[in-house]
Design a protein around this motif. Structure first.
Motif, short mmCIF file in Angstrom:
data_model
loop_
_atom_site.label_atom_id
_atom_site.label_comp_id
_atom_site.label_asym_id
_atom_site.label_seq_id
_atom_site.Cartn_x
_atom_site.Cartn_y
_atom_site.Cartn_z
N VAL A 275 -48.49 1.31 -25.89
CA VAL A 275 -49.12 0.42 -26.61
C VAL A 275 -48.69 0.16 -28.16
O VAL A 275 -48.57 1.25 -28.86
CB VAL A 275 -50.56 0.44 -26.53
N LEU B 140 -49.94 -2.41 -30.96
CA LEU B 140 -51.12 -3.37 -31.10
C LEU B 140 -50.66 -4.19 -32.42
O LEU B 140 -49.80 -3.84 -33.12
CB LEU B 140 -52.70 -2.86 -31.17
N ASN C 277 -52.54 -4.89 -35.38
CA ASN C 277 -52.34 -4.29 -36.86
C ASN C 277 -52.14 -2.91 -36.75
O ASN C 277 -52.76 -1.99 -36.05
CB ASN C 277 -53.71 -4.54 -37.18
N VAL C 278 -50.96 -2.44 -37.24
CA VAL C 278 -50.40 -1.11 -37.00
C VAL C 278 -51.29 -0.26 -37.90
O VAL C 278 -51.48 1.07 -37.55
CB VAL C 278 -48.85 -1.01 -37.35
N ASP D 71 -54.58 -0.13 -37.85
CA ASP D 71 -55.38 0.40 -37.15
C ASP D 71 -54.92 1.32 -36.23
O ASP D 71 -55.71 2.15 -35.45
CB ASP D 71 -56.25 -0.81 -36.67
N GLN D 72 -53.78 1.26 -35.85
CA GLN D 72 -53.27 1.91 -34.64
C GLN D 72 -52.57 3.17 -35.22
O GLN D 72 -52.54 4.23 -34.37
CB GLN D 72 -51.78 1.23 -34.09
#
Lengths: 234, 240, 296
Positions: free
Chosen positions: C92, C94, C96-97, C99-100
């Motif tokens: 995955v 996402l 906004n990196v 947050d990832q």
């Protein structure tokens, strides 16, 4: 208290203390902290403080930043001993010196060692929820601080936070309200990431450190000697 | 100075250990309360709240020496269980930055944790009393900080921080026997006098800090109540 | 596209049938209309304007949401109930990196999932090193993530997604926040990974200009029935009016050639710069030996 600035000092510094291994610095700091706290007489406290300043001077120009940080506990220790300044000035002086040296030990450690390395050590003795929250709080701080700075900049560009203190504080409250709302969305996104990335046990730092060198042994030996001397001084 | 962070080198070892032990106990209670909840949800929430508290401390308050804490607001949003762990995280980071002692992390966490719990409890009670969230949040903040400051003073008084105790002078040979009783009388007198002086400073300067914190927390709560009222309604073991 | 896999061939690895979702604030998302099917080896783009349901679709594929109605299947299981069983097969990336990335250092983050899955240390190291080398981030392994640039963070997040060698890579708005150069680099990287690892991917985006470069098959979301169009990029972009009806404009290049076509030029609408060059050179040759303009 500027976590961002401290983090930059620790991450980007190139001094002998930055070069030392985190565990060696943590061990040396613990010994110096114990020496500072164990000092029972003004002379012992003074000797411990001198030893701590010598240790901190290995961080070269960063010493002044660490010294400024150490003034905060001095201020509060000053408040604590205010009543004793006349009746027992030596006691007051000892407490203030101890507050400075313990503060300087902590400040030197954190301005020369990245947070993640210290958190990795802390995570060995704390429950997973606490250590994971520690790691993630650190990450979140740097995500949210950009947002807060953008908002404060926008407030300034739109005429400032207000004329009086009352209005300024209310504006700060609203700005924080916005950041809190955004942080709630961020929490939700982090939750999704943790689920899809398989979070189950705990977040760990697998950072590997090279074998200790002479500098690391020297730091520990120095701190242990200081502790021994202070205990002997009483 | 809405609340004080006790520095290192002032509190005797038994109190340090008791503080760590008690804080550890409360952390266990909080973790037990959170056990039923999804850890992947709990951890990010605690982390962002901790980060928010640290961020608020960096806000430039135009009064010398003051900074915000947001402990009460954390209690209002996260409840006591998540809030207590969040203040532990914050106190660990603060201790590393010389903002509160490393050895007294336990005691400082207990004081901040008390603010979180009181914030949650008083906010829940006052929300029905006051029509405006601002008033309920501001009053909750002042009451919580007043009580936590008193608790901090109680710790200082309870540890009987006195020159002889702190410097362990009563163990030493220089304490000649014939002077002992007079010496003790002087210490006891100066001890209570110093504590009174200290309390006077803390309450008077603290009151201004509580007002600052109350204004900010009240405004933030009012903003949140308009936008996401659900965030300000945590149960005992859950947050927003 | 030359390497496109026809929709009626290959093993189906993900499928969504008439999905309906209602959020807590009562916002309803209806993804009925056409069925959504992903076959092994495909590069699938999900196009749609803001609020069309792209993220809802992605979150359902990842088992993060549970449908009110309809059916979602990934690798033969309902991801909302059994995502754990297929986690190692799905990567995955996402939107906004920031947050990832949850690891304290780049290496910690890249190796997060295999360590969480309990892989042996030697395997974690081998896979972690291989993917860091492949994405050119080996020099960043000891770095603390918040000191990285946006493009570097995206690569770190991509490495974290690819470290388990997933069969399906799901990307939600991966181009958000990247400068044009980083976007082009990401497109190149996505295609290389697709070729080298044979990864099937699903990418949601509203960056329409990139779609011809990153997709063999396109689903268009919007309108009353959710999934309104599907087909190869050529098929989808040959229906400009249908796209505009769901608030999607043609890629700039396609729009230019569509205008030329309306003005009577004998051109077909290209989707890439290379196709446009070929088309223009053909027109140039026609100009040397002029032919009467086509009736429009």
């Amino acid at each position: 208290m500027d976590v961002q600035f401290i983090d930059e000092l620790a991450a980007n510094g190139r001094t002998p203390l930055h070069a030392a291994l985190p565990w060696a610095k943590i061990a040396a700091s613990a010994a110096l902290l114990a020496a500072s706290i164990a000092a029972r007489t003004p002379s012992a406290a003074g000797a411990a403080a001198a030893a701590v300043i010598f240790f901190a001077s290995a961080s070269r120009s960063q010493l002044r930043h660490a010294a400024v940080m150490a003034l905060y506990p001095v201020f509060f220790a000053g408040l604590f001993v205010l009543g004793w300044i006349r009746s027992d000035p030596l006691f007051a002086l000892t407490v203030v010196i101890k507050a400075f040296s313990t503060g300087l030990v902590a400040a030197t450690l954190i301005t020369t060692t990245p947070f993640v390395d210290i958190f990795a050590a802390i995570s060995r003795v704390t429950p997973a929820v606490v250590s994971d929250a520690l790691f993630m709080a650190y990450r979140s701080f740097f995500v949210l601080i950009n947002e807060l700075q953008d908002l404060l900049r926008a407030v300034r560009l739109r005429g400032g936070a207000g004329r009086g203190l009352f209005q300024q504080l209310r504006t700060y409250g609203q700005v924080l309200g916005v950041v809190i709302l955004h942080s709630a969305d961020m929490t939700e996104r982090m939750y999704r990431v943790m689920v899809v990335r398989g979070y189950s046990q705990r977040i760990e730092s697998a950072r590997e450190w090279p074998p200790p060198g002479s500098l690391d042994y020297l730091l520990i030996a120095y701190a242990a000697t200081v502790l021994g001397l202070v205990l002997a001084l009483g | 100075m809405s609340h004080l962070h006790i520095p290192d080198g002032l509190i005797p070892l038994p109190w340090i250990l008791a503080g760590i032990g008690l804080a550890a106990l409360f952390v266990c209670v909080a973790l037990r309360a959170l056990k039923r909840r999804d850890r992947a949800k709990v951890v990010p929430r605690i982390a962002t709240l901790s980060a928010l508290m640290l961020l608020a401390m960096g806000l430039p308050i135009p009064l010398l020496g003051y900074h915000l804490n947001l402990t009460v607001l954390t209690g209002m949003i996260a409840g006591p269980a998540e809030g207590f762990i969040a203040v532990l995280v914050v106190n660990l980071i603060l201790a590393l930055t010389a903002h509160g002692g490393i050895t007294v992390v336990g005691l400082n966490t207990l004081v901040s944790g008390l603010e979180v719990c009181l914030g949650w409890l008083i906010w829940r009670s006052l929300r029905q009393v006051f029509r405006r969230p601002f008033a309920a949040a501001a009053v909750s903040t002042v009451i919580a900080l007043l009580i936590s400051t008193t608790a901090m003073l109680a710790i200082v008084a309870g540890t009987r921080v006195s020159p002889d105790l702190a410097l362990h002078r009563n163990d030493h040979a220089e304490h000649v026997e014939h002077a002992e009783s007079a010496d003790h009388a002087r210490v006891a007198g100066s001890d209570s006098g110093s504590l009174k002086a200290f309390a006077a400073i803390v309450y008077s300067a603290g009151a201004l800090g509580w007002a600052v914190e109350a204004l900010v927390v009240g405004s933030a709560a009012e903003f949140i109540a308009k936008s996401r009222p659900d965030m300000l309604d945590p149960g005992p073991d859950r947050g927003a | 596209m030359d390497n496109a896999i026809p929709i009626d061939q290959g093993e189906i690895i993900a499928q969504v049938n008439c999905l309906k979702h209602v959020y807590p604030d009562q916002t309803a998302v209806d993804l009925c209309g056409l069925d959504f099917t992903v076959r092994r080896g495909q590069r699938v783009a999900v196009l749609g304007a803001n609020g069309s349901g792209k993220s809802t679709l992605i979150f359902h594929l990842l088992g993060l949401l549970s449908p009110v109605d309809g059916q979602v299947t990934v690798f033969g299981v309902n991801p909302a109930k059994r995502f754990r069983d297929i986690r190692h097969r799905v990567g995955v990336l996402l939107q906004n990196v920031d947050d990832q990335i949850i690891g304290p250092t780049v290496w910690d983050d890249v190796t997060f999932t295999p360590r969480a899955l309990g892989w042996p240390r030697s395997q974690v190291e081998a896979r972690g090193n291989a993917i860091c080398d492949r994405l050119g981030i080996s020099h960043l392994k000891t770095r603390i993530p918040h000191y990285l640039s946006g493009g570097e963070k995206r690569k770190v997040a991509l490495a974290g997604a690819l470290v388990t060698e997933p069969e399906l890579l799901i990307m939600d708005e991966p181009f958000t926040g990247l400068d044009p150069r980083s976007r082009s680099e990401l497109v190149r990287l996505m295609n290389q990974i697709h070729l080298e690892y044979g990864v099937t991917y699903v990418v949601s985006t509203h960056e329409i200009d990139f779609v011809p470069h990153i997709a063999d098959w396109v689903y268009v979301l919007g309108g009353r029935h959710g999934i309104t169009l599907s087909g190869t990029p050529e098929q989808v972009f040959s229906q400009p009016e249908a796209l505009r009806a769901v608030s999607i404009d043609l890629p700039a290049l396609a729009e230019l050639f569509e205008v030329l076509h309306k003005k009577g030029w004998d051109v077909t609408v290209p989707l890439t710069v290379d196709q446009a060059v070929i088309e223009l050179e053909r027109c140039k040759l026609d100009a040397v030996a002029p032919t009467p303009p086509r009736e429009s």
